[in-house]
Every structure is written in C-alpha cells, then in structure tokens.
Write a protein that holds these residues in place. Structure first.
Motif, PDB file in Angstrom:
ATOM      1  N   GLU A   1       0.852  -1.175   0.000  1.00 21.12           N
ATOM      2  CA  GLU A   1       0.000   0.000   0.000  1.00 21.12           C
ATOM      3  C   GLU A   1       0.898   1.239   0.000  1.00 21.12           C
ATOM      4  O   GLU A   1       2.111   1.142   0.233  1.00 21.12           O
ATOM      5  N   ILE A   2       0.291   2.392  -0.278  1.00 19.88           N
ATOM      6  CA  ILE A   2       1.050   3.641  -0.289  1.00 19.88           C
ATOM      7  C   ILE A   2       0.681   4.465   0.939  1.00 19.88           C
ATOM      8  O   ILE A   2      -0.498   4.755   1.174  1.00 19.88           O
ATOM      9  N   GLN A   3       1.694   4.796   1.744  1.00 24.27           N
ATOM     10  CA  GLN A   3       1.506   5.730   2.851  1.00 24.27           C
ATOM     11  C   GLN A   3       1.679   7.135   2.272  1.00 24.27           C
ATOM     12  O   GLN A   3       2.777   7.573   1.953  1.00 24.27           O
ATOM     13  N   VAL A   4       0.561   7.839   2.102  1.00 21.20           N
ATOM     14  CA  VAL A   4       0.546   9.090   1.340  1.00 21.20           C
ATOM     15  C   VAL A   4       1.156  10.245   2.136  1.00 21.20           C
ATOM     16  O   VAL A   4       0.720  10.541   3.263  1.00 21.20           O
ATOM     17  N   SER A   5       2.137  10.904   1.522  1.00 19.03           N
ATOM     18  CA  SER A   5       2.715  12.118   2.113  1.00 19.03           C
ATOM     19  C   SER A   5       2.258  13.366   1.373  1.00 19.03           C
ATOM     20  O   SER A   5       2.281  14.468   1.912  1.00 19.03           O
ATOM     21  N   LYS A   6       1.846  13.197   0.119  1.00 20.30           N
ATOM     22  CA  LYS A   6       1.360  14.315  -0.675  1.00 20.30           C
ATOM     23  C   LYS A   6       0.211  13.841  -1.550  1.00 20.30           C
ATOM     24  O   LYS A   6       0.319  12.816  -2.217  1.00 20.30           O
ATOM     25  N   LEU A   7      -0.887  14.579  -1.525  1.00 26.56           N
ATOM     26  CA  LEU A   7      -2.060  14.214  -2.318  1.00 26.56           C
ATOM     27  C   LEU A   7      -2.518  15.422  -3.113  1.00 26.56           C
ATOM     28  O   LEU A   7      -2.603  16.531  -2.594  1.00 26.56           O
ATOM     29  N   GLU A   8      -2.829  15.194  -4.383  1.00 25.20           N
ATOM     30  CA  GLU A   8      -3.285  16.274  -5.259  1.00 25.20           C
ATOM     31  C   GLU A   8      -4.522  15.824  -6.023  1.00 25.20           C
ATOM     32  O   GLU A   8      -4.540  14.745  -6.611  1.00 25.20           O
ATOM     33  N   ILE A   9      -5.569  16.638  -5.988  1.00 23.79           N
ATOM     34  CA  ILE A   9      -6.764  16.383  -6.793  1.00 23.79           C
ATOM     35  C   ILE A   9      -6.501  16.966  -8.180  1.00 23.79           C
ATOM     36  O   ILE A   9      -6.208  18.159  -8.317  1.00 23.79           O
ATOM     37  N   LEU A  10      -6.592  16.145  -9.218  1.00 22.58           N
ATOM     38  CA  LEU A  10      -6.161  16.570 -10.550  1.00 22.58           C
ATOM     39  C   LEU A  10      -7.232  17.294 -11.353  1.00 22.58           C
ATOM     40  O   LEU A  10      -6.930  18.006 -12.300  1.00 22.58           O
ATOM     41  N   GLY A  11      -8.472  17.113 -11.024  1.00 23.09           N
ATOM     42  CA  GLY A  11      -9.533  17.758 -11.801  1.00 23.09           C
ATOM     43  C   GLY A  11     -10.781  17.898 -10.965  1.00 23.09           C
ATOM     44  O   GLY A  11     -10.820  17.538  -9.785  1.00 23.09           O
ATOM     45  N   ASP A  12     -11.822  18.433 -11.595  1.00 19.70           N
ATOM     46  CA  ASP A  12     -13.086  18.583 -10.891  1.00 19.70           C
ATOM     47  C   ASP A  12     -13.744  17.222 -10.690  1.00 19.70           C
ATOM     48  O   ASP A  12     -13.554  16.296 -11.472  1.00 19.70           O
ATOM     49  N   SER A  13     -14.527  17.113  -9.641  1.00 21.69           N
ATOM     50  CA  SER A  13     -15.267  15.872  -9.392  1.00 21.69           C
ATOM     51  C   SER A  13     -16.579  16.218  -8.709  1.00 21.69           C
ATOM     52  O   SER A  13     -16.582  16.801  -7.627  1.00 21.69           O
ATOM     53  N   ASP A  14     -17.670  15.873  -9.374  1.00 20.95           N
ATOM     54  CA  ASP A  14     -19.001  16.126  -8.821  1.00 20.95           C
ATOM     55  C   ASP A  14     -19.549  14.806  -8.293  1.00 20.95           C
ATOM     56  O   ASP A  14     -20.133  14.008  -9.032  1.00 20.95           O
ATOM     57  N   ALA A  15     -19.332  14.574  -7.011  1.00 18.14           N
ATOM     58  CA  ALA A  15     -19.694  13.280  -6.416  1.00 18.14           C
ATOM     59  C   ALA A  15     -21.179  12.989  -6.513  1.00 18.14           C
ATOM     60  O   ALA A  15     -21.596  11.847  -6.691  1.00 18.14           O
ATOM     61  N   GLU A  16     -21.990  14.049  -6.417  1.00 15.07           N
ATOM     62  CA  GLU A  16     -23.437  13.839  -6.410  1.00 15.07           C
ATOM     63  C   GLU A  16     -23.966  13.409  -7.769  1.00 15.07           C
ATOM     64  O   GLU A  16     -24.983  12.734  -7.864  1.00 15.07           O
ATOM     65  N   LYS A  17     -23.272  13.794  -8.846  1.00 16.48           N
ATOM     66  CA  LYS A  17     -23.760  13.496 -10.194  1.00 16.48           C
ATOM     67  C   LYS A  17     -23.020  12.354 -10.874  1.00 16.48           C
ATOM     68  O   LYS A  17     -23.470  11.858 -11.902  1.00 16.48           O
TER      69      LYS A  17
END
Length: 477
Positions: free
Chosen positions: A85-101
């Motif tokens: 598994e990866i123990q995350v030290s840095k996380l980046e959201i790359l684009g938009d994400s509409d969870a509801e849709k």
C-alpha cells in the motif's frame, strides 16, 4: 516525479521509499483509505491518507471517480487483500469531481444502465477487465498471423460490392438528400455522387482479400465491418470488427486446420496474459448464475469453458451427418427444439449447434459440406452438385463462432452461380479476373472479433464487449 503504474507497484518485489501513482478513486472510506485504480490492472492499490494533516476541503474532494495523484512510501500492507500500500505524504486532486452526479457509484449497476453510460462504464471493474482482454486478444490475432508469415492487408471500408449478397448495407453518399438528382428513368443518378456510383460501408473484406492472397500467398484483414440488419438482439451489432485470413493453395481441410490452430492460440494467449481479469470475470459470471433457474445455468465455469476449447480436438462432422444426429436426437423427437429438424437442407440454429457441442460430441465441432442453397455464392461447389466446401466452427454456449470455405476458383462455375442468384457480373469484374488470370485453389474464413471477445469474457450480450455499441436506433457517444 514520474508516476508508476498500479500494476507495477502491486507486483513490486520490495518496498520503495517514495513513489508516485495517478489514477481514479474507486472508493474512499473512513476519511483515510483510498482504493486507487489507473486501468493497468483489475486490482486497486490502497493509499493511506494522513487525514489529520490533510485539509478538510481536500478530503471532501476525494470522491468516487475523482482523478488524483498520490506520492508517498510503498510499504507492506497492514491489512488483508493486498501485499503493498502507499503511505501518502502528498495528495493532489487533478480535476473537478461532482460526487453527487457521478453515475458510477461503488455498487453493482445493471448492464442496461451501464450501456446508457458507455462513456463511463469502463471505469467499473467488469468493463475494465473486458476491455483489457479485448486489447490482448487483438494483439494475439496480429501475433499469430505475423509469426506465421501472413501479410496484413487493409481492405476498403467504402465499397461498391456486397460480399454476402444479402443487401443489408449502409449506403454512403455525398448527394443532397433533400434534392436528389435523377436520371432519365427517374431513378437516383449516382453518376453525380462522389464516387460516380452507388457505394456502401463494407460487410466483409473477403473479396478484396482474395485478390491479395492471389499475389501474396497468405493474407489477413482485421477491420471494421457494417450490417444494416434491423436485429435488436444480444447477438447483433451494426458495426463490428472482422478477422478474415485468405490463403492461396489451401483446400477445405487446410482451412479447418488453420482455423482450429488460430483460435486455440488466441484463447491461450489471453488466458496467459489476462489471468487476474479472467478470474474476476469468472467470479462475476458465477454470481450471476446463482440468480438464474437451475435449467438456465451454464454447465461450465468460464475458465473451464476456455480450457474445454484448448484441451479437446475439434470434432469434424459433415452437415449430412450432423442432420442425421439432430433428427434422431431426444430433444428433436420430443419437440424440445424450437426449430424441429425434419429434413436435409435445414439451416442449423444456435440450439442445434450447441446440442452437437455440449451434449453429443462434448467437444468443439466443425461442421462442413453445407447445402449450396443456404451458403454464399463464392463457396466452392462439391462434386455432388448440391453441397459446397463450407465449414462452421461451433463452441459451447455460443454456437457458431467461425465461418469459412474453400472459395470457388473455377471461372465458369462462379459465373453461373452469380447469374443464378442475380449478382451483376459487371460490378464484380475485378473479382472474376482473379479466376481468369492465374486462378488456384484457395480458402479463408471469417471470425467476428466481438463474438470471440464474448466467448472469452463470458459475457452474454455482444453490446458489452465493444467500447461503443452501434445498434438499431442507437448511435450515442
């Protein structure tokens, strides 16, 4: 930092101090555990987020379907189900994400629903697996023929010839449909069209392929074909891909040998390269089978069915012998068949083909020497003048998967057959030339690629093994 594929990370033989992975979130639970998938494998890699030191706004954006980049240490997993598994030290959201849709939520969706969202369905485990298997099978096709010295030929998509003589073709025109030019007879004047004649999307590359086999010896085509057949069934597509080898100097027996060897090769290739995907698809199929009545369940699991093809020699039986077997069979006598076999000359249906494979011979079957009047004009007439040197390969669960023949190489016989069924000799003058100049015995077969993918993946609807299905009243995406 260059990112590493999830497949490579999961198969790593050691821990790594820092890695970067990019992909799409399948699930995010407990504000800590991301199941990340990048399409390289059916398996996800678990990414453990330091939620105490991650901004709440970022955590809220980690939703199913979001594209993310994670950097951290690849360590041995503390949980069950994965080695690393990866123990995350840095996380980046790359684009938009509409969870509801976002429609592909982490739950089981119906295949109908997924077809309505064909642009997103590949993000599910099932369709990711199907498309990876499809890709590997396509590579296997080229690998087989290239290793055997075949020449890959790209035959036309736009053609003026109807290879099957059935007339179910999509017309291609540049004429203005609201003001079609007419000739003196009041008919559409195709001389004013782009190609100067009536043209269509091809139903087969066979006829053009034969001309190249008569110079290069052995060729194969692998490209899109089209049928304007208004059949809204689980077995039909309006656009599909065909594999069509043509071999000079091969007779019908050689053709059967080639087809059997080829199809066993590509299936074994996929089984060797797609083990995880096929195991997943087998499990999915077994789950579906549980909801069916006992009588409708498959007798073989997916991998068992594939091995059935690899481990059994294909039984070769003449059409005449097959008809005798079917006519005397219990389901025919008890009228359990939907189409009762009464006499020689009947066209075999899927139920008859499956009976021969699954019940009678218990092996793949090749039926050969069919009645001439139920087969295409280009198939070689046998000495009995009532059958042609045609062959179909029959598989469990699916029936016919390959159709082929020794081609009619005799000019006078071919011309007579064309005249009998009303095929214009002038339209196929170039095809007839191959019988006038240096004609020789030759054979070939056709394999619908989607039919092959259907068999190997265990899916039951052909619309689910092509990225964007084209069917009557449906050309979405």
């Amino acid at each position: 930092m260059k990112h590493t594929k999830v497949k490579s990370l999961l198969s790593s033989g050691t821990t790594i101090s820092e890695v970067n992975a990019k992909g799409w979130v399948r699930t995010f639970r407990n504000n800590q555990f991301i199941a990340l998938n990048d399409g390289s494998t059916i398996n996800n890699i678990q990414c453990v987020v330091d939620f105490e030191n991650t901004p709440e706004e970022t955590l809220k954006r980690i939703t199913t379907g979001a594209a993310v980049s994670v950097t951290g240490a690849l360590v041995e997993s503390q949980g069950a189900g994965q080695k690393y598994e990866i123990q995350v030290s840095k996380l980046e959201i790359l684009g938009d994400s509409d969870a509801e849709k976002f429609p592909m939520q982490p739950k089981k969706h119906s295949l109908e629903f997924l077809r309505e969202n064909a642009h997103l369905r590949v993000r599910t485990n099932a369709f990711g697996a199907i498309m990876r298997v499809r890709s590997v099978l396509a590579h296997a096709v080229h690998t087989y023929f290239q290793e055997k010295g075949f020449v890959y030929v790209n035959t036309p998509v736009i053609t003026g010839a109807d290879a099957e003589g059935a007339g179910e073709m999509f017309q291609v025109t540049a004429l203005p449909l609201d003001n079609l030019p007419k000739n003196e007879e009041g008919k559409i004047d195709y001389k004013k069209d782009f190609f100067g004649k009536s043209t269509n999307l091809t139903v087969s590359g066979q006829l053009e392929g034969e001309t190249y086999a008569m110079a290069l010896g052995q060729i194969y085509t692998f490209g899109p074909t089209f049928r304007a057949e208004n059949s809204n069934t689980s077995r039909h597509l309006a656009e599909f891909w065909m594999i069509e080898p043509e071999v000079a100097f091969n007779d019908l027996d050689d053709n059967m040998d080639l087809a059997e060897d080829f199809i066993q090769f590509v299936i074994k290739y996929a089984m060797d390269k797609c083990q995880d995907d096929l195991k997943f698809l087998e499990g999915r199929l077994l789950d579906e089978e549980k909801s069916k009545p006992q009588a409708e369940r498959s007798e073989m699991a997916l991998l068992e069915k594939l091995n059935f093809v690899l481990e059994n020699n294909f039984k070769r039986v003449s059409y005449t012998e097959a008809i005798d077997i079917l006519r005397d069979s219990t389901p025919n006598k008890k009228k359990k068949f939907q189409y009762i076999i009464n006499e020689w000359g009947a066209d075999l249906q899927s139920e008859h083909e499956r009976f021969l494979v699954e019940k009678h011979f218990k092996s793949p079957v090749i039926v050969y020497d069919y009645p001439a009047n139920i087969k295409s004009f280009y198939m070689r007439m046998n000495e009995d003048n009532k059958t042609v040197a045609a062959m179909d390969i029959l598989f469990p669960g699916i029936g016919e998967i390959v159709g082929g023949s020794q081609r009619e190489e005799r000019y006078d016989v071919l011309v007579e057959k064309m005249r009998t069924i009303g095929i214009d000799e002038e339209e196929l003058w170039w095809y007839l030339d191959t019988r006038r100049f240096g004609s020789a015995v030759h054979s070939g077969f056709g394999l619908g690629f989607e039919r092959l993918v259907l068999f190997v993946t265990g899916m039951t609807n052909i619309r689910d093994v092509i990225p964007f299905p084209r069917t009557p009243q449906n050309a979405e995406f």
